[in-house]
Design an enzyme around this catalytic site. Structure first.
Site, PDB file in Angstrom:
ATOM      1  CD  GLU A  25      -0.776   0.460   3.466  1.00  0.00           C
ATOM      2  OE1 GLU A  25      -1.117   1.437   3.772  1.00  0.00           O
ATOM      3  OE2 GLU A  25      -0.505   0.107   4.356  1.00  0.00           O
ATOM      4  CE  LYS A  86      -6.548   6.601   5.918  1.00  0.00           C
ATOM      5  NZ  LYS A  86      -7.107   7.110   6.789  1.00  0.00           N
ATOM      6  CB  VAL A 106      -5.092  -2.126   4.490  1.00  0.00           C
ATOM      7  CG1 VAL A 106      -5.604  -3.935   3.465  1.00  0.00           C
ATOM      8  CG2 VAL A 106      -4.061  -1.864   4.772  1.00  0.00           C
ATOM      9  CG  ASP A 138     -13.606   5.810  12.794  1.00  0.00           C
ATOM     10  OD1 ASP A 138     -13.626   5.047  11.830  1.00  0.00           O
ATOM     11  OD2 ASP A 138     -12.774   6.730  12.610  1.00  0.00           O
ATOM     12  CB  SER A 140     -11.146   0.749   9.284  1.00  0.00           C
ATOM     13  OG  SER A 140     -10.178   0.789   7.951  1.00  0.00           O
ATOM     14  CG  ASP A 142      -8.124  -0.933   5.607  1.00  0.00           C
ATOM     15  OD1 ASP A 142      -8.040  -0.105   4.942  1.00  0.00           O
ATOM     16  OD2 ASP A 142      -6.648  -0.797   7.021  1.00  0.00           O
ATOM     17  CE  LYS A 159      -3.606   1.100  11.583  1.00  0.00           C
ATOM     18  NZ  LYS A 159      -3.965   1.919  10.507  1.00  0.00           N
TER      19      LYS A 159
END
Ligand code: PSU
Ligand code: MN
Length: 306
Positions: A25, A86, A106, A138, A140, A142, A159
Site C-alpha cells: 500500500e 488518502k 489497505v 468509525d 475502517s 479495511d 493497529k
C-alpha cells in the site's frame, strides 16, 4: 477507452510471466510515517521482497491512473508531497474520474491488487474498529474489503490504536480467516502480544501456501489475514503503548479530529510520545512482514508448479 492501469517494467514482466508478486500500500508512505523515514522504509521493503526473488508492486494513483509498481521518482514524490489524498475504496471512482493523485489504503490496495490476481499483500497493521466506536460508528473500510477480497494479508495485527478485541470479532463475523504466524496470541502491532488468543496457528510459509490453495479450491472469496508478531527485541510493551495511546487520544479529543484523519493523527502522536521508539518499531515490523510475505508468495508458486 484509455487504460486505467499503468505498470512498472518489473511488475509488467512478472504479471506476463506469472511470477510471484507482493502488493504494497502507499498510505503508509503518505500518511503513516514522516519524511524521510517513509521513503527509506518503502525502498527497503521493496528490496527485502526482491531479495527473495519476488517482485514488489507498490500501488498508488497518480494523475488519475492506477500504478502497479512505482518508479523511484514517484515514490519520492509521494513521500514528500503533503497534500496527497488518502483514498479508501469509497474514494477510488472520485479520485480516478477527477484525474487526481492519491495514496491507497489497505482496503483500496487489496481491491486493486485483486484485479491483477495478485495473491499476497503486505502492510504494517490493518485498520479496524476504532475505540470510540460506540459514540461514532468509525470502522475502517479495511474490514469490509477483507470480507470481499481473495487475497492474503500479512500484517503485525490490527493497529494498536484500535479496539483490538472488537476488530477480531468483526473479522470472524465477516468470515475472514485469522492465522497467528508461529503464535497463539494475537499480536498488537507495536507489541508481540495483545492478551487475546488466536484460534488458528501456522508455522511455515508452505503451510500458509497450502491454506491459500485450499481457500481457492473452495472459491471462498475472503481474505486470509496472517498476523505476524513484531520480533520481541523490537517490540514496545503493551502497557507502555497503552500509556502513549491515552495521551494521544486526549489530544485527539481536544482537537476534535474525525474520520480519515484519526489514524494518521494518533500514529503521529504516539511517535512523539514514545520519542521515536514507535516509529522504529513500526519500521521493523514492516520489514519483518515483507520478508514473510515474500516467502509465502514463493511457496505459493512452488505449490503451483507441482
Ligand atoms: N498501517 C500503518 N500505517 C498506516 C496505515 C496502516 O502502519 O498509515 C493506514 C493503512 O493504509 C490503513 C489505514 O488501511 O491506515 C486505515 O485508515 P482508516 O482507519 O481511515 O481506514
Ligand atoms: Mn479509521
Amino acid at each position: 477507452m484509455e487504460s486505467l492501469f499503468k505498470y512498472s517494467k518489473a511488475v509488467k514482466e512478472a504479471l506476463d510471466n506469472n511470477e510471484e508478486i507482493v502488493a504494497l500500500e502507499s498510505t503508509i508512505i503518505t500518511h503513516g510515517m514522516p519524511y524521510p523515514d517513509n521513503l527509506k522504509t518503502a525502498l527497503n521493503v521493496e528490496e527485502i521482497i526482491r531479495k527473495e526473488g519476488v517482485t514488489p508492486a507498490t500501488i498508488a494513483i497518480i494523475k488519475g491512473k492506477i500504478h502497479f509498481g512505482l518508479e523511484k521518482e514517484e515514490l519520492n514524490f509521494l513521500a514528500q508531497e503533503s497534500s496527497v489524498y488518502k483514498a479508501s475504496k469509497s474514494d477510488l471512482s472520485y479520485v480516478l474520474s477527477q484525474g487526481l493523485t492519491a495514496s491507497t489504503t489497505v482496503a483500496s490496495t487489496i481491491f486493486l491488487a485483486s484485479l491483477q490476481k495478485i495473491k499476497v499483500f503486505v502492510t504494517g497493521g490493518i485498520g479496524g474498529v476504532h475505540r470510540n466506536y460506540c459514540e461514532l460508528l468509525d470502522v475502517s473500510n479495511d474490514l469490509e474489503a477483507l470480507a470481499e477480497t481473495s487475497i492474503t494479508v500479512v500484517s503485525a495485527g490490527m493497529k494498536a490504536i484500535l479496539d483490538i478485541a472488537k476488530t477480531k470479532e468483526y473479522l470472524e463475523t465477516k468470515g475472514v480467516t485469522l492465522i497467528g504466524y508461529q503464535t497463539n496470541q494475537l499480536p498488537s502491532f507495536y507489541s508481540s502480544e495483545s492478551g487475546l488468543q488466536v484460534d488458528l496457528r501456522l508455522e511455515t510459509p508452505k503451510a500458509v501456501a497450502n491454506l491459500i490453495k485450499m481457500q481457492e479450491r473452495l472459491q471462498l472469496k475472503k481474505a486470509i489475514m496472517i498476523a505476524n508478531p513484531i520480533p520481541k527485541k523490537m517490540e514496545i510493551k503493551k502497557e507502555l503503548v497503552a500509556d502513549y495511546l491515552k495521551k494521544a487520544e486526549e489530544k485527539l479529543k481536544k482537537e476534535n479530529v474525525k474520520g480519515k484523519a484519526v489514524t494518521p493523527f494518533l500514529l503521529k502522536e504516539i511517535v512523539k510520545e514514545s520519542k521515536g521508539d514507535s516509529l522504529k518499531a513500526n519500521i521493523s515490523l514492516i520489514y519483518h512482514n515483507a520478508k514473510l510475505g515474500a516467502l509465502i508468495a514463493k511457496a505459493l508458486n512452488e505449490e503451483k508448479s507441482k
